[in-house]
Design a protein around this motif. Structure first.
Motif, PDB file in Angstrom:
ATOM      1  N   GLN A   9      29.743 -41.186 -13.398  1.00  0.00           N
ATOM      2  CA  GLN A   9      30.564 -42.359 -13.146  1.00  0.00           C
ATOM      3  C   GLN A   9      31.788 -41.959 -12.328  1.00  0.00           C
ATOM      4  O   GLN A   9      32.112 -40.777 -12.176  1.00  0.00           O
ATOM      5  CB  GLN A   9      31.000 -42.976 -14.472  1.00  0.00           C
ATOM      6  CG  GLN A   9      29.848 -43.500 -15.292  1.00  0.00           C
ATOM      7  CD  GLN A   9      30.318 -44.021 -16.635  1.00  0.00           C
ATOM      8  OE1 GLN A   9      31.500 -44.015 -16.935  1.00  0.00           O
ATOM      9  NE2 GLN A   9      29.367 -44.466 -17.447  1.00  0.00           N
ATOM     10  N   GLU A  10      32.518 -42.956 -11.834  1.00  0.00           N
ATOM     11  CA  GLU A  10      33.657 -42.687 -10.960  1.00  0.00           C
ATOM     12  C   GLU A  10      34.756 -41.905 -11.676  1.00  0.00           C
ATOM     13  O   GLU A  10      35.356 -40.992 -11.109  1.00  0.00           O
ATOM     14  CB  GLU A  10      34.217 -44.009 -10.436  1.00  0.00           C
ATOM     15  CG  GLU A  10      35.343 -43.823  -9.446  1.00  0.00           C
ATOM     16  CD  GLU A  10      35.872 -45.135  -8.928  1.00  0.00           C
ATOM     17  OE1 GLU A  10      36.991 -45.125  -8.417  1.00  0.00           O
ATOM     18  OE2 GLU A  10      35.181 -46.161  -9.033  1.00  0.00           O
ATOM     19  N   ASN A  11      35.017 -42.236 -12.943  1.00  0.00           N
ATOM     20  CA  ASN A  11      36.078 -41.518 -13.643  1.00  0.00           C
ATOM     21  C   ASN A  11      35.704 -40.065 -13.911  1.00  0.00           C
ATOM     22  O   ASN A  11      36.576 -39.205 -14.011  1.00  0.00           O
ATOM     23  CB  ASN A  11      36.464 -42.238 -14.936  1.00  0.00           C
ATOM     24  CG  ASN A  11      35.324 -42.314 -15.925  1.00  0.00           C
ATOM     25  OD1 ASN A  11      34.163 -42.090 -15.580  1.00  0.00           O
ATOM     26  ND2 ASN A  11      35.648 -42.661 -17.157  1.00  0.00           N
ATOM     27  N   HIS A  12      34.421 -39.751 -14.020  1.00  0.00           N
ATOM     28  CA  HIS A  12      34.009 -38.353 -14.178  1.00  0.00           C
ATOM     29  C   HIS A  12      34.344 -37.550 -12.930  1.00  0.00           C
ATOM     30  O   HIS A  12      34.699 -36.377 -13.020  1.00  0.00           O
ATOM     31  CB  HIS A  12      32.509 -38.262 -14.498  1.00  0.00           C
ATOM     32  CG  HIS A  12      32.159 -38.790 -15.848  1.00  0.00           C
ATOM     33  ND1 HIS A  12      31.079 -39.619 -16.056  1.00  0.00           N
ATOM     34  CD2 HIS A  12      32.745 -38.631 -17.055  1.00  0.00           C
ATOM     35  CE1 HIS A  12      31.011 -39.934 -17.333  1.00  0.00           C
ATOM     36  NE2 HIS A  12      32.019 -39.351 -17.956  1.00  0.00           N
ATOM     37  N   TRP A  13      34.204 -38.154 -11.753  1.00  0.00           N
ATOM     38  CA  TRP A  13      34.555 -37.452 -10.516  1.00  0.00           C
ATOM     39  C   TRP A  13      36.050 -37.141 -10.481  1.00  0.00           C
ATOM     40  O   TRP A  13      36.456 -36.079 -10.020  1.00  0.00           O
ATOM     41  CB  TRP A  13      34.148 -38.271  -9.281  1.00  0.00           C
ATOM     42  CG  TRP A  13      32.672 -38.296  -9.071  1.00  0.00           C
ATOM     43  CD1 TRP A  13      31.832 -39.349  -9.249  1.00  0.00           C
ATOM     44  CD2 TRP A  13      31.854 -37.187  -8.682  1.00  0.00           C
ATOM     45  NE1 TRP A  13      30.539 -38.979  -8.986  1.00  0.00           N
ATOM     46  CE2 TRP A  13      30.523 -37.659  -8.636  1.00  0.00           C
ATOM     47  CE3 TRP A  13      32.102 -35.851  -8.378  1.00  0.00           C
ATOM     48  CZ2 TRP A  13      29.452 -36.831  -8.280  1.00  0.00           C
ATOM     49  CZ3 TRP A  13      31.033 -35.042  -8.028  1.00  0.00           C
ATOM     50  CH2 TRP A  13      29.735 -35.520  -7.982  1.00  0.00           C
TER      51      TRP A  13
END
Length: 138
Positions: A9-13
């Motif tokens: 997901q975007e927050n993992h990046w």
């Protein structure tokens, strides 16, 4: 056999990017980031200060809560006043000590011996008031 990895997901990046930058900075400054230097952040003149540790914890907590969207910017502003006060309170004794030092005068002790036959002060000769055979002026 195929292995299918889950998509990030975007927050993992963002977490991976932050971790990568932190690791890069640590690798670059690993000789400077000794435990003694890290602990010195929380010290006041060589003594571990609970006031400074509390101020750091409150400031970091407030920034993390603001970044997570759990508090509003106005709440964060009022919460950041507490660490500001804790940091500022520690400088008051230092400022007072510096101001007190300005009133202290250090002078060398001077021993002088002067021998004279006549001394005039405020228009009167002092030797005229000393009886004959009296003490000499030193």
């Amino acid at each position: 056999m195929t292995v299918q990895l889950p998509t990030l997901q975007e927050n993992h990046w963002h977490y991976l990017l932050g971790t990568g930058i932190t690791a890069l900075v640590y690798w670059w400054l690993r000789s400077e980031l000794t435990p003694r230097r890290v602990i010195s952040i929380f010290e006041t003149e060589g003594v571990l200060s609970a006031r400074q540790i509390l101020a750091w914890v409150l400031a970091i907590f407030t920034m993390c809560m603001l970044a997570a969207g759990r508090i509003s910017p106005s709440q964060a502003e009022s919460l950041l006043l507490i660490p500001l006060g804790l940091f500022g309170f520690g400088t008051l004794p230092k400022v007072a000590d510096k101001l007190k030092a300005l009133t202290t005068v250090n002078a060398r002790q001077v021993k002088a011996q002067v021998e004279t036959d006549s001394l005039t002060m405020n228009g009167a000769t002092v030797n005229d008031t000393i009886p004959p055979g009296g003490p000499k002026l030193y």
